[in-house]
Design an enzyme around this catalytic site. Sequence first.
Site, PDB file in Angstrom:
ATOM      1  N   THR A  33       0.840  -1.191   0.000  1.00 56.84           N
ATOM      2  CA  THR A  33       0.000   0.000   0.000  1.00 56.84           C
ATOM      3  C   THR A  33       0.874   1.240   0.000  1.00 56.84           C
ATOM      4  O   THR A  33       2.098   1.149  -0.008  1.00 56.84           O
ATOM      5  CB  THR A  33      -0.963  -0.056   1.208  1.00 56.84           C
ATOM      6  OG1 THR A  33      -1.938   0.977   1.089  1.00 56.84           O
ATOM      7  CG2 THR A  33      -0.223   0.110   2.527  1.00 56.84           C
ATOM      8  N   ASN A  34       0.258   2.406  -0.033  1.00 59.07           N
ATOM      9  CA  ASN A  34       0.968   3.674  -0.004  1.00 59.07           C
ATOM     10  C   ASN A  34       0.680   4.377   1.304  1.00 59.07           C
ATOM     11  O   ASN A  34      -0.362   4.142   1.907  1.00 59.07           O
ATOM     12  CB  ASN A  34       0.456   4.583  -1.131  1.00 59.07           C
ATOM     13  CG  ASN A  34       1.163   4.353  -2.442  1.00 59.07           C
ATOM     14  OD1 ASN A  34       1.988   3.470  -2.569  1.00 59.07           O
ATOM     15  ND2 ASN A  34       0.822   5.161  -3.419  1.00 59.07           N
ATOM     16  N   ARG A  35       1.539   5.286   1.699  1.00 58.07           N
ATOM     17  CA  ARG A  35       1.263   6.073   2.900  1.00 58.07           C
ATOM     18  C   ARG A  35       0.280   7.175   2.557  1.00 58.07           C
ATOM     19  O   ARG A  35       0.541   8.007   1.694  1.00 58.07           O
ATOM     20  CB  ARG A  35       2.553   6.682   3.435  1.00 58.07           C
ATOM     21  CG  ARG A  35       3.374   5.688   4.212  1.00 58.07           C
ATOM     22  CD  ARG A  35       4.598   6.336   4.789  1.00 58.07           C
ATOM     23  NE  ARG A  35       4.275   7.356   5.799  1.00 58.07           N
ATOM     24  CZ  ARG A  35       5.176   8.149   6.358  1.00 58.07           C
ATOM     25  NH1 ARG A  35       6.438   8.064   5.996  1.00 58.07           N
ATOM     26  NH2 ARG A  35       4.814   9.024   7.252  1.00 58.07           N
ATOM     27  N   ALA A 100      -3.659   8.404  -2.982  1.00 59.17           N
ATOM     28  CA  ALA A 100      -2.285   7.957  -3.180  1.00 59.17           C
ATOM     29  C   ALA A 100      -2.378   6.554  -3.780  1.00 59.17           C
ATOM     30  O   ALA A 100      -2.413   5.552  -3.064  1.00 59.17           O
ATOM     31  CB  ALA A 100      -1.535   7.939  -1.852  1.00 59.17           C
ATOM     32  N   VAL A 101      -2.473   6.513  -5.098  1.00 58.04           N
ATOM     33  CA  VAL A 101      -2.683   5.249  -5.805  1.00 58.04           C
ATOM     34  C   VAL A 101      -1.351   4.507  -5.905  1.00 58.04           C
ATOM     35  O   VAL A 101      -0.338   5.108  -6.274  1.00 58.04           O
ATOM     36  CB  VAL A 101      -3.234   5.526  -7.222  1.00 58.04           C
ATOM     37  CG1 VAL A 101      -3.503   4.224  -7.963  1.00 58.04           C
ATOM     38  CG2 VAL A 101      -4.498   6.383  -7.153  1.00 58.04           C
TER      39      VAL A 101
END
Length: 226
Positions: A33-35, A100-101
């Site tokens: 995942t992204n932050r 935030a893809v």
Amino acid sequence: VIAHFTPKVLAGKRILITAGPTFEAIDPVRGITNRSSGKMGYAIAQAAQEAGAQVTLISGPVALPTPRNVQRLDVQSAQQMLDAALTQSTTADIFIATAAVADWRPAQIAEHKIKKAEGESTPQLNFVENPDILASIARSTTAQSGRLYCVGFAAESDNLVEFASAKRKRKGIPLLVGNIGPNTFGQDDNILTIFDDSGHVELPRASKRELAKQLLQEIAKRLPKN
Ligand code: CTP
Ligand code: CA
């Protein structure tokens, strides 16, 4: 005080917002995942609703309550976010991509949990690129016909002006909002710089709630008149 007595700036507008990170599965219990806390996107959704808009929020996994009177659609992956955004965008006036893809996803999702085994090598991940949701929507007939105003976000670690102006042009969008990360992640305040065709202007440090209101004013004054 003045804003309190003026008519709501987004009355009658339909706004679509993506927010939070995406989650790309590796196996049934793991993923990358992204932050992103989702705070900026959720603040914009709430401010847009308060400004009179009908708001749809397409959200990746976040730990935030749904703003009042906002329609929230929960998704996990970038592909799911794209599908939901393409469907919803056909009837929207404004699209704001704060999500935030994840730029890449694992090429395969293991059907069963990957197990550790004595003496075996560590798993190797191969990635494929995710679709660009903002660029896809900016290219859609709804946006190309001028019915949908598209706004992007960019968190850069340095060279904000150079990278953000180039990104706005590359994505084919009229407005891009830049900020310097990663120090803004999860914070309640931020500094935003708005890039458009004629240059850039800074919205000085303020709460994400205050910045959301200011950004919506900036968007409202750039909308095509009809
Ligand atoms: N975005 C998107 N879909 C993607 C990647 C990004 O919709 N697959 C959107 C983000 O929501 C944001 C904008 O595009 O509004 C810019 O995202 P960013 O990650 O800064 O841009 P990228 O084009 O992915 O470039 P890079 O990460 O390499 O800087
Ligand atoms: Ca990216």
